[in-house]
Design an enzyme around this catalytic site. Sequence first.
Site, PDB file in Angstrom:
ATOM      1  N   ASP A 152       0.880  -1.155   0.000  1.00 56.94           N
ATOM      2  CA  ASP A 152       0.000   0.000   0.000  1.00 56.94           C
ATOM      3  C   ASP A 152       0.924   1.214   0.000  1.00 56.94           C
ATOM      4  OD1 ASP A 152      -2.057   1.788   0.026  1.00 56.94           O
ATOM      5  OD2 ASP A 152      -3.149   0.846   1.662  1.00 56.94           O
TER       6      ASP A 152
HETATM    7  C1  BGC Z   1      -4.990   3.363   0.054  1.00 61.86           C
HETATM    8  C2  BGC Z   1      -5.107   2.373  -1.077  1.00 61.86           C
HETATM    9  C3  BGC Z   1      -4.938   3.088  -2.386  1.00 61.86           C
HETATM   10  C4  BGC Z   1      -3.598   3.801  -2.393  1.00 61.86           C
HETATM   11  C5  BGC Z   1      -3.323   4.555  -3.666  1.00 61.86           C
HETATM   12  C6  BGC Z   1      -3.724   4.196  -0.052  1.00 61.86           C
HETATM   13  O1  BGC Z   1      -3.734   5.215   0.869  1.00 61.86           O
HETATM   14  O2  BGC Z   1      -5.024   2.684   1.282  1.00 61.86           O
HETATM   15  O3  BGC Z   1      -6.337   1.720  -1.032  1.00 61.86           O
HETATM   16  O4  BGC Z   1      -5.055   2.190  -3.446  1.00 61.86           O
HETATM   17  O5  BGC Z   1      -3.573   4.731  -1.324  1.00 61.86           O
HETATM   18  O6  BGC Z   1      -4.161   5.652  -3.774  1.00 61.86           O
END
Ligand code: BGC
Length: 719
Positions: free
Chosen positions: A265
């Site tokens: 993530d």
């Molecule tokens: C989120 C993800 C997301 C990623 C990219 C993160 O903060 O938890 O779900 O895909 O950001 O935007």
Amino acid sequence: MKRKGILTSLLLAVGLLATAQTASPIYLDTSAPIESRIDDALSRMTLAEKVRLCHAQGKFYSNGVPRLGIPGLWSSDGPHGVRFEMLWSTWGHANWEIDSCTAFPSLTCLAATWNEDLAYQYGKGVGEEARYRNKQVMLGPGVNIYRTPLNGRNFEYMGEDPYLSSRMCVPYIKGVQSQGVASCVKHFCLNNQETNRTGVNVEVSERALREIYLPAFRAAVTEAGVWSIMGAYNKIRGTHACHNHYTLQEILKGEWGFDGAVLSDWDGAHNAREAAFNGLDIEMGTSSRPDKGISGRQFRFDDSYLGLDFQAGLQDGTYPMELVNDKARRVLRLIFRTAMNGRTTFGNQDFEAHSRIVRQIGNEGVVLLQNNKVGKSPLLPMDASQYESILIVGDNATRVLSHGGQSSELNPQHETSVLKAFKERYGSKVDYAQGYSINAQQAESLRAEAVEKARNASIIIYVGGLNKEEGQDCESRDRKDMGLPFGQNELLSALLDVNPRIITVLMSGNAIELPEVKRMPAILHAWYLGSDAGDIVADIVSGEACPSGKLPFSYPIRLSDCGAHSFGPEAYPGVNGTEVYKEDVLVGYRWFDTKKLQVLFPFGYGLSYTTFRISNVKLNGRTLTLNVENTGTCEGKEVVQVYVGDDEASVLRPMKELKHFKKVGLKPGESQQLSFDISDQDLQFYDEAARSWRVEPGTFTIYVGSSSRDIAAKVKLKV
Ligand code: BGC
């Protein structure tokens, strides 16, 4: 003669040279087996090139191998459509003029359709738009389990039941990937809250992990063949999920044989050694290295944990070469499955076709929670010809709800509001009062205006609930309580005092405490419906569509009734950084049923404008048969649900668990026979001592019904 011979040899030599120059390398040959292409590409790459595959080079971009003409990977959120285009290395919008999309209903709404075919169409639609926008990896679907109604991201997930989430995520992923776009199923795993999401360490029993929190991920891998997966922010048993040996190496890549790439993530990697050894393949979003004192503008993408440090460690023998070869192999596989898969289609942005899918999903996902009589008949479906005026009240009747929520935010090509849709249908009959404001501004005057208009309105459509602002249904924070925000309880109560003819439409990805529920005659749970939100609500209210959505989570009466909230802060939101899932396998209805607690609306529940009867439930060996009939006056769809409970178990098992379901469409008077095979998988539990699944001999009860609490028949199965 001799001259002719020389000439021939010369021509042959030139020919051979030409062939050698034009024959393309295997890795570029899209008809060659992917594994041969990977071997070929790897054999041509330098160590630095391999390492560069393993970390981001932009906020949503990771490297390819430019020298070999292998493109990198563009990713985008996910999961409800293709996100705004973003700036290269910050979270800002790029403000392109062509980054609009179809906003599909939130995943919770999709889950509420209990319709696997719609899940495939949803995924395919998202995949087509992603392909068109040159995105190789779509960051979704989210399949974290709804453990608490406070979780700010529940709207991006598929509810509280592992079986339902599994059944719905598999076709979604297949749909996306049918377009040569990878799904990136997220957030693996145990990211069940936003409070302290990057720090919280989750302690959970092996049984709850296997029975509740992993099944949807396992289905994504073993049934849908998902090409990528995203590690979660939280820690699991002491180690961050993005480089957790147990979940990534042992379970995901070992037991399940996952051959795709693990993405972190964004900013979810925290340790160089763990990132190298524990199964992370592409490090995304890292923007500082606290261990090296690098932050802000000093940070370059090569400073990532899997960047130059990793390379140095490989060179000096700290890390075996096998680590980088395995990661590079997985990233190349992802690139060859997507950007270099040789497809000649380029997706589309057929907004009209995708709108039709949105509409169908919305029509089948909205849940009719209550439809009591006012006078002689229920308010729904609404026969507009009976009413002189229709008053719409509520901030959500005009708000663009595809905006906000953070990473799942979308820039919809259109989003029809409820007010607009009703005005289009009923013209000047329709009036509007905002009723409440999200900024607590003019609360008194807004309420007074709405109440005044309500006095004289023939019927009221109240459109409220939560929204996508922080602290509501929005990433990075949980809700602070389970109530209706922005003074809506007071508003509803004042409106009901002057006019009981109120149809309440709740936009929300979560259950909401409803103190006025007994006085509210008609309630629709309408999620976030995306591009055609207003039309969907109008379809359902007018009866053009007959509601068939069923709750993918329980609606507790109060927060303290929930399993996760029954053990104090240690179980939620955690104490000193650690949170213990004390309710264990008893999540959602498993808790409420087993503890014999009343709920406001049970899991699997949803009314219709028609009625159904389930009858003739018989078990012959392991084959369950039954009949379902439409006993009402309009065409509709019913979801027949099959639950299994173990009557005598050596461990605490939930009273019943969903194991099968089928959605059937029936005309009035029509009936259909259904049959389900009860397999060992439906009966088993995870035996912690033996570290394997086990069916215990004894008697099981099979429950057949239209919700987890509306059980039409029970039959016994002896094993
Ligand atoms: C989120 C993800 C997301 C990623 C990219 C993160 O903060 O938890 O779900 O895909 O950001 O935007």
